[in-house]
Write an enzyme that holds these catalytic residues in place. Structure first.
Site, PDB file in Angstrom:
ATOM      1  CE  LYS A  16       0.012 -16.694  -2.864  1.00 17.91           C
ATOM      2  NZ  LYS A  16      -0.289 -17.999  -2.949  1.00 17.91           N
ATOM      3  CG  ASP A  50      -7.214  -4.543   3.856  1.00 18.56           C
ATOM      4  OD1 ASP A  50      -8.161  -4.273   4.600  1.00 18.56           O
ATOM      5  OD2 ASP A  50      -7.087  -3.499   2.830  1.00 18.56           O
ATOM      6  CG  ASP A  56      -2.586 -19.497  -0.978  1.00 18.68           C
ATOM      7  OD1 ASP A  56      -1.771 -19.598  -0.156  1.00 18.68           O
ATOM      8  OD2 ASP A  56      -2.317 -20.131  -2.077  1.00 18.68           O
ATOM      9  CG  ASP A  82     -12.563  -6.559   5.902  1.00 16.28           C
ATOM     10  OD1 ASP A  82     -12.068  -6.111   7.013  1.00 16.28           O
ATOM     11  OD2 ASP A  82     -13.070  -5.940   4.968  1.00 16.28           O
ATOM     12  CE1 TYR A 121      -3.207  -2.675  -0.150  1.00 19.20           C
ATOM     13  CE2 TYR A 121      -3.945  -2.087   2.357  1.00 19.20           C
ATOM     14  CZ  TYR A 121      -4.054  -2.893   1.041  1.00 19.20           C
ATOM     15  OH  TYR A 121      -5.121  -3.974   1.053  1.00 19.20           O
TER      16      TYR A 121
END
Ligand code: NAD
Length: 368
Positions: free
Chosen positions: A193, A250, A226, A254, A142
């Site tokens: 990852k 993030d 994942d 959620d 970000y």
């Protein structure tokens, strides 16, 4: 008894309504001699824009820098949809996060047994769930440079974001996770990852070395992001503390939030670096936004906001027992069947924001 200085930033929409319920809890704690608070109230978001033409004033920023903890409501709403980008309501929140250097975002996902049927997953999967997601908040993709869209000149454009992490950034978020785990279930799952990302390889290396060096007493697992997303909805109770980067955090936080039923139930904390006395800059806020659709109607659930204040008690003021009391009072009120509209489920009646706040106060009084 030490006096703790709070800056209250209620913000917009339901922000002031839910903040009023926190003020009642803080005042009660003062009256009962549990803790002593002094507070100032500032403006943020649309409210600050209306008063000062920007999303937070310099004087309120100074108060935020100097206080012991910022207690933040929510910002935004359709009234300010057309204001210039750099003074939009969310800019106030981002400025606070940036200037206070709040690199660690803590999002607990707790499923109260009384609300287990409100989750989109089966009761046995979520009932009694208590996990903590620790998300790196000031680095990664970000913020990394270059971050741009370039014109390739052949009718094509290229969008570029850069995922970048330095050793110190990974190490300090890792420390937050390990320290938290020691006070909870003593288990950390680190997620990246590394199979496809160099920053993931470094993340794995740094967390592994930190664990070996300083936190060998804590159980450490690694899980690709994942796979972790899949495990969160398959069997979330296997986790205690999850630590991950800004982007994965993030998304995963959620996903975890939906395990618990309603946005109106979810608190969060954002912490900065510890100074030489071990004190951190900190901001506590509900995960939800300003909910313009229900603002001013007394429908907002104040639990996320009150639980955020509970996190301040625990993480800024070392008042673990008082924080436990707040959590227990919330659980007791839910067990007794009290529901705001967002967590109504099969209940036949609901209570208002103020009634829920009053019930939590009464439950606190009983617990004392
Ligand atoms: P939202 O979280 O405000 O609302 C989503 C839905 O959840 C709405 O139906 C709302 O009524 C409900 N809801 C949220 N909090 C609730 C509570 N405490 N009790 C009962 N119901 C609750 O998200 P949104 O509608 O996408 O955004 C509304 C505004 O809030 C936008 O301007 C957005 O930019 C802003 N926003 C701010 C923050 C923040 O301040 N941290 C976070 C998210 C969104």
């Amino acid at each position: 008894m030490a006096t703790h200085n709070l800056l209250l930033l209620p913000g917009d929409g339901i922000g002031p309504e839910v903040m009023a319920e926190v003020v009642k809890v803080a005042d009660w704690m003062g009256k009962e001699g549990i803790a002593s608070f002094e507070s100032e109230t500032g403006l943020v978001g649309g409210a600050a824009y209306d008063a000062h033409g920007k999303a937070i004033s310099e004087s309120d920023m100074k108060l935020a820098m100097d206080c012991d903890a910022v207690i933040f409501g929510a910002v935004g709403g359709p009234k300010w949809d057309a204001v210039p980008y750099d003074v939009r309501p969310e800019a106030g929140l981002l400025r606070l996060r940036k200037d206070l250097a709040l690199f660690a975002n803590l999002r607990p996902a707790i499923c109260y047994p009384a609300l287990a049927d409100d989750s989109s997953l089966k009761r046995e999967i979520v009932e009694g769930l208590d996990i903590m997601i620790v998300r790196e908040l000031t680095g990664g993709v970000y913020f990394g440079e270059p971050k741009e869209i370039i014109d390739l000149g052949n009718g094509q454009k290229r969008g570029i974001d850069t995922q970048v992490y330095d050793t110190y950034e990974i190490e300090r978020i890792g420390r937050v996770a390990f320290e938290l785990a020691r006070k909870r279930g003593n288990k950390v799952t680190s997620s990246e990852k590394r199979n496809v990302m160099k920053s993931g390889v470094l993340w794995h290396e740094v967390i592994t070395a930190l664990h070996k060096r300083d936190y060998a007493d804590v159980q450490l697992d690694h899980m690709l992001a994942d796979a972790l997303g899949m495990q969160l909805v398959r069997w979330p109770k296997q986790f205690d503390v999850i630590v991950t980067d800004n982007l994965f955090g993030d998304m995963l936080s959620d996903v975890a939030s939906m395990l618990t039923g309603s946005l109106g139930m979810l608190p969060s904390a954002s912490l900065g670096e510890a100074d030489k006395n071990g004190k951190r800059k900190a901001m506590y806020e509900p995960v939800h936004g300003s909910a313009p659709d229900i603002a001013g109607k007394g429908l907002a659930n104040p639990i996320a906001m009150i639980a955020s204040f509970g996190m301040a008690l625990r993480y800024s003021f070392n008042l673990g027992e008082a924080a436990d009391m707040v959590d227990k009072a919330i659980a007791n009120v839910l067990d007794a069947g009290l529901r705001t509209a967002d967590i109504k489920g099969n209940a036949t009646s609901t209570v208002s924001t103020v009634q829920m706040g009053d019930a939590i106060l009464a439950a606190l009084q009983k617990l004392k």
